[in-house]
Motif scaffolding. Structure first.
Motif, PDB file in Angstrom:
ATOM      1  N   ARG A  18      49.969  97.217  99.152  1.00 30.25           N
ATOM      2  CA  ARG A  18      50.297  97.071  97.339  1.00 30.25           C
ATOM      3  C   ARG A  18      48.873  96.475  96.656  1.00 30.25           C
ATOM      4  NH1 ARG A  18      53.626  98.627  93.035  1.00 30.25           N
ATOM      5  NH2 ARG A  18      53.118  97.985  91.300  1.00 30.25           N
ATOM      6  N   LEU A  19      47.989  96.538  95.494  1.00 32.02           N
ATOM      7  CA  LEU A  19      47.513  95.665  95.437  1.00 32.02           C
ATOM      8  C   LEU A  19      47.772  95.051  93.792  1.00 32.02           C
ATOM      9  CD1 LEU A  19      43.889  97.573  95.707  1.00 32.02           C
ATOM     10  CD2 LEU A  19      44.773  95.830  96.949  1.00 32.02           C
ATOM     11  N   ALA A  20      47.424  93.661  94.018  1.00 30.07           N
ATOM     12  CA  ALA A  20      47.479  93.158  92.564  1.00 30.07           C
ATOM     13  C   ALA A  20      46.845  93.759  91.299  1.00 30.07           C
ATOM     14  CB  ALA A  20      46.810  91.424  92.761  1.00 30.07           C
ATOM     15  N   LEU A  21      48.197  93.647  89.792  1.00 30.07           N
ATOM     16  CA  LEU A  21      47.202  94.611  89.514  1.00 30.07           C
ATOM     17  C   LEU A  21      46.183  93.996  88.104  1.00 30.07           C
ATOM     18  CD1 LEU A  21      51.126  93.916  87.037  1.00 30.07           C
ATOM     19  CD2 LEU A  21      49.724  95.962  87.663  1.00 30.07           C
ATOM     20  N   SER A  22      45.878  92.736  88.858  1.00 30.63           N
ATOM     21  CA  SER A  22      44.956  91.441  88.413  1.00 30.63           C
ATOM     22  C   SER A  22      42.763  92.871  89.451  1.00 30.63           C
ATOM     23  CB  SER A  22      44.332  91.044  88.653  1.00 30.63           C
ATOM     24  OG  SER A  22      44.326  90.076  90.265  1.00 30.63           O
ATOM     25  N   THR A  23      43.468  93.194  90.587  1.00 33.04           N
ATOM     26  CA  THR A  23      41.954  93.778  91.337  1.00 33.04           C
ATOM     27  C   THR A  23      42.412  95.221  91.531  1.00 33.04           C
ATOM     28  OG1 THR A  23      43.471  92.284  93.072  1.00 33.04           O
ATOM     29  CG2 THR A  23      41.950  94.586  93.629  1.00 33.04           C
ATOM     30  N   ILE A  24      43.409  96.340  90.789  1.00 38.69           N
ATOM     31  CA  ILE A  24      43.721  97.339  90.617  1.00 38.69           C
ATOM     32  C   ILE A  24      42.833  97.484  88.612  1.00 38.69           C
ATOM     33  CG2 ILE A  24      45.089  99.566  89.218  1.00 38.69           C
ATOM     34  CD1 ILE A  24      47.156  98.411  91.347  1.00 38.69           C
ATOM     35  N   ARG A  25      43.250  96.200  87.778  1.00 38.63           N
ATOM     36  CA  ARG A  25      42.173  96.289  86.729  1.00 38.63           C
ATOM     37  C   ARG A  25      41.235  96.563  86.984  1.00 38.63           C
ATOM     38  NH1 ARG A  25      45.017  92.500  84.013  1.00 38.63           N
ATOM     39  NH2 ARG A  25      45.441  93.455  82.137  1.00 38.63           N
ATOM     40  N   GLY A  26      40.598  95.460  87.714  1.00 43.07           N
ATOM     41  CA  GLY A  26      38.920  95.632  88.066  1.00 43.07           C
ATOM     42  C   GLY A  26      38.300  97.291  88.822  1.00 43.07           C
ATOM     43  N   TYR A  27      39.216  97.764  88.939  1.00 43.30           N
ATOM     44  CA  TYR A  27      39.097  98.741  89.808  1.00 43.30           C
ATOM     45  C   TYR A  27      39.013  99.963  88.413  1.00 43.30           C
ATOM     46  CZ  TYR A  27      39.589  98.014  94.757  1.00 43.30           C
ATOM     47  OH  TYR A  27      39.451  97.650  96.102  1.00 43.30           O
ATOM     48  N   HIS A  28      40.188  99.763  88.031  1.00 47.37           N
ATOM     49  CA  HIS A  28      39.911 100.870  86.802  1.00 47.37           C
ATOM     50  C   HIS A  28      38.557  99.966  86.433  1.00 47.37           C
ATOM     51  CE1 HIS A  28      44.836 101.631  86.497  1.00 47.37           C
ATOM     52  NE2 HIS A  28      43.467 102.371  86.990  1.00 47.37           N
ATOM     53  N   LEU A  29      38.015  99.222  85.613  1.00 44.52           N
ATOM     54  CA  LEU A  29      37.067  98.659  85.568  1.00 44.52           C
ATOM     55  C   LEU A  29      35.868  99.150  85.448  1.00 44.52           C
ATOM     56  CD1 LEU A  29      35.696  97.149  82.520  1.00 44.52           C
ATOM     57  CD2 LEU A  29      36.090  95.294  83.829  1.00 44.52           C
ATOM     58  N   THR A  30      35.319  99.471  87.207  1.00 41.27           N
ATOM     59  CA  THR A  30      34.925  99.486  88.105  1.00 41.27           C
ATOM     60  C   THR A  30      33.679 101.048  87.372  1.00 41.27           C
ATOM     61  OG1 THR A  30      34.359  97.822  89.680  1.00 41.27           O
ATOM     62  CG2 THR A  30      33.534 100.237  89.594  1.00 41.27           C
ATOM     63  N   LEU A  31      35.350 101.715  87.365  1.00 43.30           N
ATOM     64  CA  LEU A  31      35.483 103.758  87.327  1.00 43.30           C
ATOM     65  C   LEU A  31      35.105 104.156  85.781  1.00 43.30           C
ATOM     66  CD1 LEU A  31      38.640 104.249  89.279  1.00 43.30           C
ATOM     67  CD2 LEU A  31      35.991 105.228  89.797  1.00 43.30           C
ATOM     68  N   ARG A  32      35.756 102.767  84.770  1.00 44.92           N
ATOM     69  CA  ARG A  32      35.235 102.788  83.904  1.00 44.92           C
ATOM     70  C   ARG A  32      34.151 103.179  82.972  1.00 44.92           C
ATOM     71  NH1 ARG A  32      38.524 102.632  78.877  1.00 44.92           N
ATOM     72  NH2 ARG A  32      39.978 102.192  80.116  1.00 44.92           N
ATOM     73  N   MET A  33      33.583 102.097  83.952  1.00 39.88           N
ATOM     74  CA  MET A  33      32.020 101.769  83.273  1.00 39.88           C
ATOM     75  C   MET A  33      30.664 102.972  83.863  1.00 39.88           C
ATOM     76  SD  MET A  33      31.270  97.102  83.836  1.00 39.88           S
ATOM     77  CE  MET A  33      32.335  97.809  85.156  1.00 39.88           C
ATOM     78  N   PHE A  34      31.380 103.767  85.530  1.00 39.25           N
ATOM     79  CA  PHE A  34      30.454 104.686  85.849  1.00 39.25           C
ATOM     80  C   PHE A  34      30.300 105.623  85.089  1.00 39.25           C
ATOM     81  CE2 PHE A  34      30.374 107.788  88.716  1.00 39.25           C
ATOM     82  CZ  PHE A  34      28.796 107.961  89.077  1.00 39.25           C
ATOM     83  N   CYS A  35      31.555 106.145  84.728  1.00 37.32           N
ATOM     84  CA  CYS A  35      31.546 107.682  83.884  1.00 37.32           C
ATOM     85  C   CYS A  35      31.221 107.164  82.507  1.00 37.32           C
ATOM     86  CB  CYS A  35      33.433 106.892  84.107  1.00 37.32           C
ATOM     87  SG  CYS A  35      34.211 108.343  85.053  1.00 37.32           S
ATOM     88  N   ASP A  36      31.022 105.470  81.902  1.00 37.88           N
ATOM     89  CA  ASP A  36      30.198 105.712  80.897  1.00 37.88           C
ATOM     90  C   ASP A  36      28.533 105.978  80.655  1.00 37.88           C
ATOM     91  OD1 ASP A  36      31.984 105.237  78.865  1.00 37.88           O
ATOM     92  OD2 ASP A  36      31.644 102.577  79.527  1.00 37.88           O
ATOM     93  N   TYR A  37      28.114 105.149  82.418  1.00 42.31           N
ATOM     94  CA  TYR A  37      26.476 105.692  82.724  1.00 42.31           C
ATOM     95  C   TYR A  37      26.376 107.094  82.996  1.00 42.31           C
ATOM     96  CZ  TYR A  37      22.951 106.123  85.817  1.00 42.31           C
ATOM     97  OH  TYR A  37      21.896 106.734  86.256  1.00 42.31           O
ATOM     98  N   VAL A  38      26.657 107.760  83.645  1.00 36.94           N
ATOM     99  CA  VAL A  38      26.832 109.317  83.843  1.00 36.94           C
ATOM    100  C   VAL A  38      26.859 110.435  82.665  1.00 36.94           C
ATOM    101  CG1 VAL A  38      27.279 108.979  86.191  1.00 36.94           C
ATOM    102  CG2 VAL A  38      29.282 109.904  85.057  1.00 36.94           C
TER     103      VAL A  38
END
Length: 358
Positions: free
Chosen positions: A75-95
């Motif tokens: 299980r990953l820390a919440l701060s790590t998962i938030r970072g993953y979500h932020l990355t996915l959000r930025m990639f989707c913003d780009y495409v």
């Protein structure tokens, strides 16, 4: 050749072009290579998990991915998962940005267009606004006293024994006291130079030890490290008394006058973050503190105790380098003694006023 007659490339080739284009955009923003590479790796990991491509992704894919990250022993820390979500959000913003023509390209080639799959309902920011963890809780005043007393006693023990190490012991004691007294992060502490010690315009008597200039504060995404100046406060003036002899008497004994670092090892190199972590872990074990506590708890202690001493929240936020006061609020956990005194003062104020009106 018109768009309608252009050869159709495979799904994987378009996906690779998307990732390459997004990476180029990030490098154009002067982001670090490690940041760009780690984000690329996450996007490929998410694509492999979904077994589909960005123009086929749905919010449900994000939710399934998140559940997989929060299940089992890994299980990953919440701060790590938030970072993953932020990355996915930025990639989707780009495409999904029409300026890069990916929506048009995907529609023409596959009959589908990419969409933003991260929203307020399926990301950590909405699920959990508070991430207080026991390894970062503030220490009590008694725990801090035990920690610093042990460090000071160690210096005396080494000096009396005649063994080497008294100088390193003094360095260790001064480092951890400075961490607490100025609310520093680990990297901020390790990267301090002697030149970063500055006067406090409000207290000339402290000389060059009245403030600390932090040059390597935590950077916001896509920006350079943030700088700030942390003023010494009178409740922690003992830190000034410790820094002065360290710089003026102890540090010259290393005979490394050309080195700018405030904290040196016996080999005349800068003390590393890992060494500071190991030091705290050693002291924590020696004095019997919870094994889950980390060095960062000293920073939480600083915030909590400034609030208890009555400093305005805005001042505390500036001191620790937070962008928002809400972040400072997460750190704050006033002691039971402080709460009791506050309630007692309120009761006395209210009921004394009532008696006067009678």
């Amino acid at each position: 050749m018109s768009r309608a007659f252009r050869p159709r490339v495979g799904h994987s080739a378009v996906f690779e072009a998307m990732v390459t284009g997004w990476s180029r955009q990030q490098r154009s923003r002067q982001l670090g290579e490690r940041t760009v590479t780690s984000r690329e790796r996450l996007i490929r990991r998410f694509q492999g998990f979904c077994e589909s491509y960005p123009w086929e992704w749905t919010p449900g894919d994000v939710e399934d991915f998140t559940v997989s990250l929060t299940s089992g022993q890994g299980r990953l820390a919440l701060s790590t998962i938030r970072g993953y979500h932020l990355t996915l959000r930025m990639f989707c913003d780009y495409v999904t940005d029409s300026r890069y023509e990916w929506p048009t390209q995907c529609h023409d080639r596959f009959g589908q267009v990419p969409s933003q799959v991260c929203n307020e309902w399926n990301t950590v920011a909405h699920l959990n606004d508070y991430e207080g963890r026991r390894q970062r809780r503030p220490l009590t005043y008694r725990e801090l006293e035990s920690l610093f007393d042990w460090l000071d006693d160690r210096v005396d023990r080494i000096a009396r024994s005649g063994r080497k190490g008294a100088l390193a012991g003094l360095r260790d004691a001064t480092m951890l006291k400075t961490t607490y007294a100025f609310g520093l992060r680990r990297n901020e502490l390790a990267r301090l130079d002697v030149a970063d010690l500055r006067p406090n315009p409000h207290m000339r008597g402290w000389g060059s030890y009245g403030s600390v200039h932090v040059r390597y504060g935590k950077a916001a995404t896509g920006s350079l490290p943030r700088r700030r100046t942390v003023l010494a406060v009178p409740e922690f003036d003992w830190a000034v008394d410790g820094l002065k002899p360290w710089v003026e008497e102890a540090l010259p004994l290393y005979e490394a006058s050309g080195h700018p670092a405030l904290w040196l090892t016996e080999r005349r190199t800068r003390v590393k973050v890992r060494q500071i972590d190991d030091l705290f872990a050693t002291v924590r074990t020696k004095i019997g503190l919870d094994e889950h506590l980390s060095l960062h708890c000293l920073r939480h202690s600083y915030v909590t105790h400034l609030i208890e001493h009555g400093y305005p929240e805005r001042f505390v936020t500036e001191q620790v380098g937070h962008t928002c006061a809400s972040t400072t609020a997460i750190y704050t956990s006033v002691s039971n003694d402080f709460k009791n005194k506050t309630v007692q003062a309120a009761l006395a104020r209210v009921y004394q006023a009532d008696e006067k009106e009678r």
